[in-house]
Design an enzyme around this catalytic site. Structure first.
Site, PDB file in Angstrom:
ATOM      1  N   LYS A 125       6.943  -6.889   2.058  1.00  0.00           N
ATOM      2  CA  LYS A 125       5.823  -7.128   1.127  1.00  0.00           C
ATOM      3  C   LYS A 125       6.328  -7.632  -0.218  1.00  0.00           C
ATOM      4  CE  LYS A 125       3.141  -3.408   3.177  1.00  0.00           C
ATOM      5  NZ  LYS A 125       1.982  -3.962   3.876  1.00  0.00           N
ATOM      6  N   GLN A 148       2.751  -1.035  -2.337  1.00  0.00           N
ATOM      7  CA  GLN A 148       1.937  -2.076  -2.983  1.00  0.00           C
ATOM      8  C   GLN A 148       2.176  -2.153  -4.487  1.00  0.00           C
ATOM      9  OE1 GLN A 148       0.288  -4.300  -1.362  1.00  0.00           O
ATOM     10  NE2 GLN A 148      -0.015  -3.398   0.663  1.00  0.00           N
ATOM     11  N   CYS A 185      -5.625  -0.102   7.849  1.00  0.00           N
ATOM     12  CA  CYS A 185      -4.899   1.173   8.020  1.00  0.00           C
ATOM     13  C   CYS A 185      -5.336   2.214   6.989  1.00  0.00           C
ATOM     14  CB  CYS A 185      -3.399   0.984   7.949  1.00  0.00           C
ATOM     15  SG  CYS A 185      -2.761  -0.120   9.201  1.00  0.00           S
ATOM     16  N   ASP A 245       4.066   6.530  -2.362  1.00  0.00           N
ATOM     17  CA  ASP A 245       4.030   5.348  -1.498  1.00  0.00           C
ATOM     18  C   ASP A 245       3.952   4.137  -2.435  1.00  0.00           C
ATOM     19  OD1 ASP A 245       3.412   3.197   0.051  1.00  0.00           O
ATOM     20  OD2 ASP A 245       1.734   4.132   1.100  1.00  0.00           O
ATOM     21  N   HIS A 302      -3.025   4.902   2.778  1.00  0.00           N
ATOM     22  CA  HIS A 302      -2.706   4.152   3.998  1.00  0.00           C
ATOM     23  C   HIS A 302      -2.342   5.186   5.064  1.00  0.00           C
ATOM     24  CE1 HIS A 302      -0.229   1.584   6.632  1.00  0.00           C
ATOM     25  NE2 HIS A 302      -0.750   0.533   6.027  1.00  0.00           N
TER      26      HIS A 302
HETATM   27  N1  PMP Z   1       1.556   2.031   2.473  1.00  0.00           N
HETATM   28  C1  PMP Z   1       0.818   1.030   2.007  1.00  0.00           C
HETATM   29  C2  PMP Z   1      -0.011   1.228   0.776  1.00  0.00           C
HETATM   30  C3  PMP Z   1       0.819  -0.190   2.674  1.00  0.00           C
HETATM   31  O1  PMP Z   1       0.067  -1.192   2.211  1.00  0.00           O
HETATM   32  C4  PMP Z   1       1.605  -0.332   3.844  1.00  0.00           C
HETATM   33  C5  PMP Z   1       1.612  -1.633   4.629  1.00  0.00           C
HETATM   34  N2  PMP Z   1       0.332  -2.133   4.906  1.00  0.00           N
HETATM   35  C6  PMP Z   1       2.363   0.751   4.277  1.00  0.00           C
HETATM   36  C7  PMP Z   1       2.323   1.916   3.558  1.00  0.00           C
HETATM   37  C8  PMP Z   1       3.231   0.673   5.486  1.00  0.00           C
HETATM   38  O2  PMP Z   1       4.274  -0.227   5.307  1.00  0.00           O
HETATM   39  P1  PMP Z   1       5.112  -0.747   6.547  1.00  0.00           P
HETATM   40  O3  PMP Z   1       4.124  -1.196   7.569  1.00  0.00           O
HETATM   41  O4  PMP Z   1       5.905  -1.884   5.987  1.00  0.00           O
HETATM   42  O5  PMP Z   1       5.964   0.385   7.008  1.00  0.00           O
END
Ligand code: PMP
Length: 422
Positions: free
Chosen positions: A239, A216, A378, A213, A136
């Protein structure tokens, strides 16, 4: 879950009861972007504001004491949920902020800041940071920026045609100059689960830090950060059935101790004179200013609620949903991106429909009440790897039902006909 258990779970989520597009029942398959929230979480925030709202860690009055207790109990709950000690959990506004906190702390360390042990956090030109092509942007761009600030070099491993990480390449890409390996536990595009132990072993061979990270993974799988042995991890409450505006950085105690602060100001200090300041121990050192207390309390309740359901059970339920979702591969013209083996993935399924743009797919599904996400999620490099600019993505959470997926599949079957591709 039994049908009854799932019905009880769903009844707890008010938003799932609403209709969209002229009275159609909502089929919410966008939980990887953000999950819905159960009543217990909503009520915890309201209760905090109604009964306990006060500034934490300072007031000398009863309500402030109760607010502080609620805030710290939430930290305990989040720590217990991910297999960490409370002192290793730093509140942040989310995973993005948590990863940025690490990268800015490393740059401050590289400027000579930080306590005993901070040498481990210092980067010099030519040092290397390893990421993956599946990241991401939140776990990629901050590392690019850190490289730009320190002269470190970004290296990465790729993914195979099934979206699995090419971990064999770690032998070649990780060198004795590698200082950090940052990687996602589960891809928000392919749903693929990374072999954390392989990354941790590669990092340990060369003394590099690992940054996970866990955005997920924490909402969908049992996660024990101590057992995984990573140095840092980031995740977001929104999430994992919790509120927006809050998340956490996990850091191993001695690393947090050595880390210089990033955001400075009130509440993170010990002694301040006009000449110099000494800093509070972690986690307070990284929590400058008034914190998102009500949201943190909500995150604690979300963690507890998931923990009481049992993450093994949640994961088993979502595997069943993943199997249902993957049946879209049989719909003519649909191509799923990501692993097909259920042991390698969670219930996040990205796909393309031949001859139809992802945004059009999303619109047709939306007309039928089915909420999915479309775009690059993203993760532009990963989409480039698969030769597509955009995908549509259906993703589940603890409350997703087989009926949701059946409704989605039926709606998807109509997409190519709608656009006259068949
Ligand atoms: N890493 C991953 C794998 C994600 O799916 C996301 C959210 N789409 C993020 C980081 C970023 O999280 P946040 O927008 O809640 O800061």
């Amino acid at each position: 879950f039994t049908a009854r258990e799932l019905a009880a779970v769903r009844a707890d989520f008010p938003l799932l009861g609403r209709t969209v597009r002229g009275g159609r029942p909502l089929v919410y398959l966008d939980s990887a972007a953000t999950s819905q929230k159960p009543n217990v979480v909503l009520e915890a925030e309201v209760d905090f504001y109604e009964q306990r709202n006060a500034a934490v860690h300072r007031g000398a009055h009863q309500v402030a004491e109760e607010a502080t207790e609620a805030f710290e109990q939430a930290r305990d709950a989040v720590a217990a949920f991910v297999g960490a000690d409370p002192g290793e959990i730093v509140w942040t506004s989310g995973a993005t902020a948590a990863i940025n906190l690490v990268t800015y702390a490393l740059s401050n360390a590289s400027l000579g800041r930080g306590g005993a042990g901070a040498e481990r956090l210092r980067l010099v030109p030519g040092d290397e940071i390893v990421v993956t092509e599946a990241e991401h942007h939140a776990n990629l761009v901050p590392w690019q920026e850190l490289c730009a600030r320190t002269g470190a070099v970004l290296r990465w491993i790729g993914v195979d045609d099934d979206g699995r990480l090419d971990v064999d390449a770690l032998d070649r890409v990780v060198t004795d100059r590698t200082r950090v390996i940052a990687f996602g536990h589960v891809s928000n595009v392919t749903g693929a689960i990374a072999p954390v132990e392989t990354f941790v072993a590669a990092a340990r061979r060369v003394g590099a830090l690992t940054v996970l990270d866990a955005c997920q993974s924490v909402p969908h799988l049992p996660v024990d950060l101590h057992a995984l042995g990573v140095d840092y991890a980031a995740f977001s409450a929104h999430k994992m059935v919790g509120p927006t505006g809050v998340g956490a950085l996990y850091g191993r105690r001695e690393l947090l101790e050595a880390m210089p602060p990033v955001t400075t100001g009130g509440s993170m200090v010990e002694v301040v004179t006009m000449d110099a300041t000494t800093y509070a121990p972690p986690p307070q050192r990284f929590e400058a200013g008034t914190q998102m207390v009500a949201q943190a309390v909500g995150m604690g309740v979300a963690a507890q609620w998931l923990g009481e359901l049992g993450m093994d059970k949640v994961a088993a339920h979502e595997t069943e949903i993943a199997a249902e979702l993957l049946k879209i591969a049989d719909v003519p013209g649909v191509r799923v991106i990501g692993p097909t083996d259920l042991r390698d993935r969670i219930a996040v399924v990205s796909f393309v429909v031949d001859g139809v743009h992802a945004h059009d797919v999303g619109q047709v599904l939306d007309d039928r009440g089915v909420a999915v996400r479309v775009g690059h999620h993203c993760a532009q490099p990963l989409h480039r790897r698969f030769g597509v600019a955009a995908t549509a993505r259906a993703s589940a959470s603890v409350y997703t039902s087989v009926e949701d997926v059946v409704a989605f599949r039926e709606a998807l079957e109509g997409v190519r006909t709608f656009f006259g591709v068949d």
